[in-house]
Design an enzyme around this catalytic site. Sequence first.
Site, mmCIF file in Angstrom:
data_model
loop_
_atom_site.group_PDB
_atom_site.id
_atom_site.type_symbol
_atom_site.label_atom_id
_atom_site.label_comp_id
_atom_site.label_asym_id
_atom_site.label_seq_id
_atom_site.Cartn_x
_atom_site.Cartn_y
_atom_site.Cartn_z
ATOM 1 N N ASP A 1 10.056 20.746 0.156
ATOM 2 C CA ASP A 1 10.526 19.372 0.333
ATOM 3 C C ASP A 1 9.368 18.383 0.328
ATOM 4 O O ASP A 1 9.278 17.497 1.167
ATOM 5 C CB ASP A 1 11.356 19.207 1.615
ATOM 6 C CG ASP A 1 11.884 17.779 1.759
ATOM 7 O OD1 ASP A 1 12.376 17.225 0.771
ATOM 8 O OD2 ASP A 1 11.766 17.197 2.865
ATOM 9 N N GLU B 1 19.127 14.959 0.042
ATOM 10 C CA GLU B 1 19.620 16.042 0.903
ATOM 11 C C GLU B 1 21.134 16.219 0.789
ATOM 12 O O GLU B 1 21.730 17.020 1.504
ATOM 13 C CB GLU B 1 19.221 15.772 2.359
ATOM 14 C CG GLU B 1 17.777 16.124 2.666
ATOM 15 C CD GLU B 1 16.781 15.335 1.827
ATOM 16 O OE1 GLU B 1 16.018 15.990 1.076
ATOM 17 O OE2 GLU B 1 16.755 14.106 1.884
ATOM 18 N N ASN C 1 12.459 15.175 -3.872
ATOM 19 C CA ASN C 1 12.636 16.622 -3.942
ATOM 20 C C ASN C 1 13.846 17.014 -4.791
ATOM 21 O O ASN C 1 14.829 16.283 -4.879
ATOM 22 C CB ASN C 1 12.814 17.196 -2.533
ATOM 23 C CG ASN C 1 14.008 16.589 -1.819
ATOM 24 O OD1 ASN C 1 13.946 15.455 -1.356
ATOM 25 N ND2 ASN C 1 15.111 17.322 -1.722
#
Length: 601
Positions: free
Chosen positions: A319, A193, A277
């Site tokens: 995700d 992230e 991801n």
Amino acid sequence: MIRYALPAAAALLLSGSWGASANESTQQAISDAKNWAIQTGDYANQRYSTLEQITKANVGDLQVAWTFSTGVLRGHEGSPLVIGDIMYVHTPFPNIVYALDLKQDGKIIWKYEPQQDPNVIGVMCCDTVNRGLSFADGMVFLSQADTTVVALDAATGEVKWSVKNGDPAKGETATATTMPFKDKLLVSISGGEFGVQGHVTAYNIADGSQAWRAYSVGPDDQILFDPETTTELGKPVGADSSLKTWEGDQWQIGGGTTWGWFSYDPDLNLIYYGSGNPSTWNPSQRPGDNKWSMTIFARDADTGVAKWVYQMTPHDEWDFDGVNEMILADIEIEGQQVKTLVHFDRNGLAYTMNRETGELLVAEKYDPTVNWTTGVDMDPNSETYGRPAVVEEYSTEANGEDVNTTGVCPAALGTKDQQPASYSPKTGLFYVPTNHVCMDYEPFRVSYTAGQPYVGATLSMFPAPDSHGGMGNFIAWDAAAGEIKWSLPEQFSVWSGALATAGDVVFYGTLEGYLKAIDSETGEELYKFKTPSGIIGNVFTYEHAGKQYVGVLSGIGGWAGIGLAAGLTNPNEGLGAVGGYSALSDYTALGGQLTVFALPD
């Protein structure tokens, strides 16, 4: 740091007797069922114990034998290790390690408390969790939140060596356990992230020097691919297989982090794991398949070179990290005994693959509410062989533009997150803790700045509609047939790792804090006990002084419990989980405790 000396008798237990090779020492400890010597139970990730003192006939008599407070109030994932008379307990940040003497009612032998910059908390995605320690050659290995990997003398707690595996200033952190194999230690990285370029790294156990590093995305020399011999579904991947699927140099901040579990087949000399991801969560900003994010890797243990790969969710739009555990089991498929790899992905599909060749054998939904795909193309002659067919209604982009999408199942935390499943060779079934959760997904444009969140989507989560109204199920899965044998509904997601035993009992924990024991054949609930806090830890078992024990860490947190763990109240915080799990506060509170159970004398 704080350390205490180990009694001489216990020091002798851990010295010399573990062999010269890390693989030998770890395997020797694993082979004695009295120990719990690796987080995943064994190298195959089966989380199965041959101990059988606790059975489905007597498990209802379990009592609390003893408890231990960790002194930390965040999410407690993973489990302790047990090697002989010593138990090793870890905590979330600040990543304290305790060595407890099982001969003296869990007396603290030594304590290691690293001094870390608390600013690392701000770049940890989904709570300050740590998934546990590993053991080899008389050393205990800890991967700290700040990416420092530490080798501790198992007898004294002395630091033998340490190495920095990443840079928190760029968003690189560590939450996963490590895996010793041969003379090396395999280490992962978190930070998808934050635009981290994911990798796994093998360090030499003797001194912490780097043996090899393999990235998930990028040029062939970084991802350790041989264009001619590395295959996907039986075909060579070819040159620049990753670079061709990214726009420009986006791969440099492309994600594919590796914060899940590792498995190892010593006969094939292959290591297996999954990548996470692609960055950002906004798919319109990164056209292409974004290889090799969302991928199962099989790598040569000595060189790190990939033998085969399989990308489960090309150009991920939701995700759906692919980091969940790879369970190695030899099972019968169409009358043939096959060396398989079984993987329950975040995307809601359960995969059964030939772990030697990477052949795809089964790919089926393990929650019937999964709706983003109609299924995987299983025709080897098709141009889309192995790809999931995306349902346009649940896509989060169209013609390169953002699309606000509602009712996607599963939610970003997946039909299962990192909480590991178990496998019983007695029943031939896999026991899977699952999330029964859907989401609304709103992507937005985001720019990259090192060390800052690089997400690009707002999420809200809710129970899957038209079902039991709860947010989880605990299921038994037939990996050869690709079907659920039975399913137990739960009010909240089942975020605890399962344990199967030769006593025909399977254990798991719930977010409300219950340890549950069920019949491995029928799923009948045989026992439950409410621990002081929600359980996101993994159930483990060991034997000491002739008695079998079952234990679990409780301490609410992780992605599902981030609202409680971090004191968040906005429903969209915690990457959408705070609102979805707001009712948890009616059932449990923060904690950090190990609870150990046994049958009465």
